[in-house]
Design an enzyme around this catalytic site. Sequence first.
Site, PDB file in Angstrom:
ATOM      1  N   ASP A 162       0.492   0.610 -12.138  1.00  0.00           N
ATOM      2  CA  ASP A 162       0.980   0.579 -10.760  1.00  0.00           C
ATOM      3  C   ASP A 162       2.412   0.047 -10.687  1.00  0.00           C
ATOM      4  O   ASP A 162       2.728  -0.766  -9.836  1.00  0.00           O
ATOM      5  CB  ASP A 162       0.068  -0.283  -9.881  1.00  0.00           C
ATOM      6  CG  ASP A 162      -1.356   0.230  -9.871  1.00  0.00           C
ATOM      7  OD1 ASP A 162      -1.950   0.303 -10.953  1.00  0.00           O
ATOM      8  OD2 ASP A 162      -1.867   0.553  -8.800  1.00  0.00           O
ATOM      9  N   TYR A 194       5.323   6.413  -7.803  1.00  0.00           N
ATOM     10  CA  TYR A 194       5.076   6.368  -6.353  1.00  0.00           C
ATOM     11  C   TYR A 194       6.009   7.306  -5.588  1.00  0.00           C
ATOM     12  O   TYR A 194       6.308   7.075  -4.420  1.00  0.00           O
ATOM     13  CB  TYR A 194       5.182   4.936  -5.809  1.00  0.00           C
ATOM     14  CG  TYR A 194       4.061   4.029  -6.282  1.00  0.00           C
ATOM     15  CD1 TYR A 194       4.006   3.593  -7.602  1.00  0.00           C
ATOM     16  CD2 TYR A 194       3.042   3.641  -5.415  1.00  0.00           C
ATOM     17  CE1 TYR A 194       2.980   2.781  -8.048  1.00  0.00           C
ATOM     18  CE2 TYR A 194       2.005   2.825  -5.857  1.00  0.00           C
ATOM     19  CZ  TYR A 194       1.986   2.404  -7.176  1.00  0.00           C
ATOM     20  OH  TYR A 194       0.959   1.610  -7.612  1.00  0.00           O
ATOM     21  N   HIS A 323      -9.141  -1.078  -1.902  1.00  0.00           N
ATOM     22  CA  HIS A 323      -9.779  -0.108  -2.802  1.00  0.00           C
ATOM     23  C   HIS A 323     -11.198  -0.517  -3.191  1.00  0.00           C
ATOM     24  O   HIS A 323     -11.685  -0.155  -4.266  1.00  0.00           O
ATOM     25  CB  HIS A 323      -8.945   0.095  -4.069  1.00  0.00           C
ATOM     26  CG  HIS A 323      -7.588   0.675  -3.820  1.00  0.00           C
ATOM     27  ND1 HIS A 323      -7.382   1.759  -3.006  1.00  0.00           N
ATOM     28  CD2 HIS A 323      -6.369   0.311  -4.287  1.00  0.00           C
ATOM     29  CE1 HIS A 323      -6.083   2.044  -2.976  1.00  0.00           C
ATOM     30  NE2 HIS A 323      -5.450   1.179  -3.736  1.00  0.00           N
TER      31      HIS A 323
HETATM   32 FE   LIG Z   1      -3.688   3.580  -7.533  1.00  0.00          FE
END
Ligand SMILES: [Fe+2]
Length: 428
Positions: A162, A194, A323
């Site tokens: 990430d 991203y 999440h």
């Molecule tokens: Fe992710």
Amino acid sequence: MGRFQGLLLLALVLNLVFVCNGGTTSIFVRKDEKSVDMPLDSDVFHLPSGYNAPQQVHITQGDLVGRAVIVSWVTEDESGSNAVRYWSENSKHKKLAKGKTVTYRYFNYTSGFIHHTTIKNLKYNTKYYYEVGLEHTTRQFWFTTPPEIGPDVPYTFGVMGDLGQTFDSNRTLSHYHLNSTHGQTMLFVGDLSYADDYPDHDNVRWDTWGRFAERSAAYQPWIWTVGNHELDFAPEIGENKPFKPFSHRYRTPYKASQSTSPFWYSIKRASAHIIVLASYSAYGKYTPQYQWLEEELPKVNRTETPWLIVLMHSPWYNSNSYHYMEGETMRVMFESWFVKYKVDVVFAGHVHAYERSVSANILYLVNYTEPQPNYSAFREASFGHAIFDIKNRTHAYYSWHRNQDGDAVKSDSLWFFNRVWKPVDDST
Ligand SMILES: [Fe+2]
């Protein structure tokens, strides 16, 4: 009851209100500020000078055992050469490897010329220099091949995921570089650029990310896992082929492990067998990924590679509201196999905070309403990187290094005992 230890790493802002119950919740909470993107004119994104200069250089393992490397880079002015010139540190004999060049379009974006060249038959444990951009501006880099596979070969992996391209991303990457325990290979657990957070998935942000990561990824292999930010599925702008930018830019040696997809595969490196899974490709019964994993696990030879490591993007154990439970269906499908085949450690990303779990068991389903579930050993609202430092067939030292006011602070660490060679009674 079996057990494996999972880890979630990562980076974003969320509110964590935890009360200690299962394990430990760190009192550290990173500053409650949104991660800010580094501006396009930041030096970390700078374009190398010179006509058609190679940029976004990155390498990954190119075969099953670590004797091949895939070198990838981008040229913008024209295609130029896709050859890589390389030589070992102690040899003056230079060799040439040729590769493939691809381009792609994404909505109103047209990529540069993306080159992928595999160097094969390398010697183990050897420093190699390599050059790309042979017809125009040539740039030189180096890497070191891993030692020959063997049960007691020490090896140090970095773990990150990430990453993105914010000021926090830059801190994380810098701390990894500065860590006195030098990671030799990066296990990257998905979500790279991203770019999909920008209007129309602005693929320029794939390019800037490639330039940002080069200072590490050109010198040590990054083992790629795909995350949700690699999907780039946007039918509203006519982009309906999942993983299109990622697939063109990043390669994996999937065929070497009899996989039929670049998103799930395995490699062996030093004393580790690493299985990469795809959270966003089908994994239900009868699917290609399911079938591959079912055939892969019995093949792992723990006498040759004692450490069995799994990478995936979406964690199976996550007590964070962010999440929450997204990894649950894959856990239901595969967890019993992980227990049966004694997986040593699972690294996952996706949740932008840190958590280490201790046990995999059905209690998760009835315990999740507890403030800190029993499976959660340590959690902390921090960004950072991890190091998995294999010492021999029985011991590996794991550590989490959070970003804190410009420093990397080791806030979680423990010895891992190999589940085959040094099993401990962890029944609960
Ligand atoms: Fe992710």
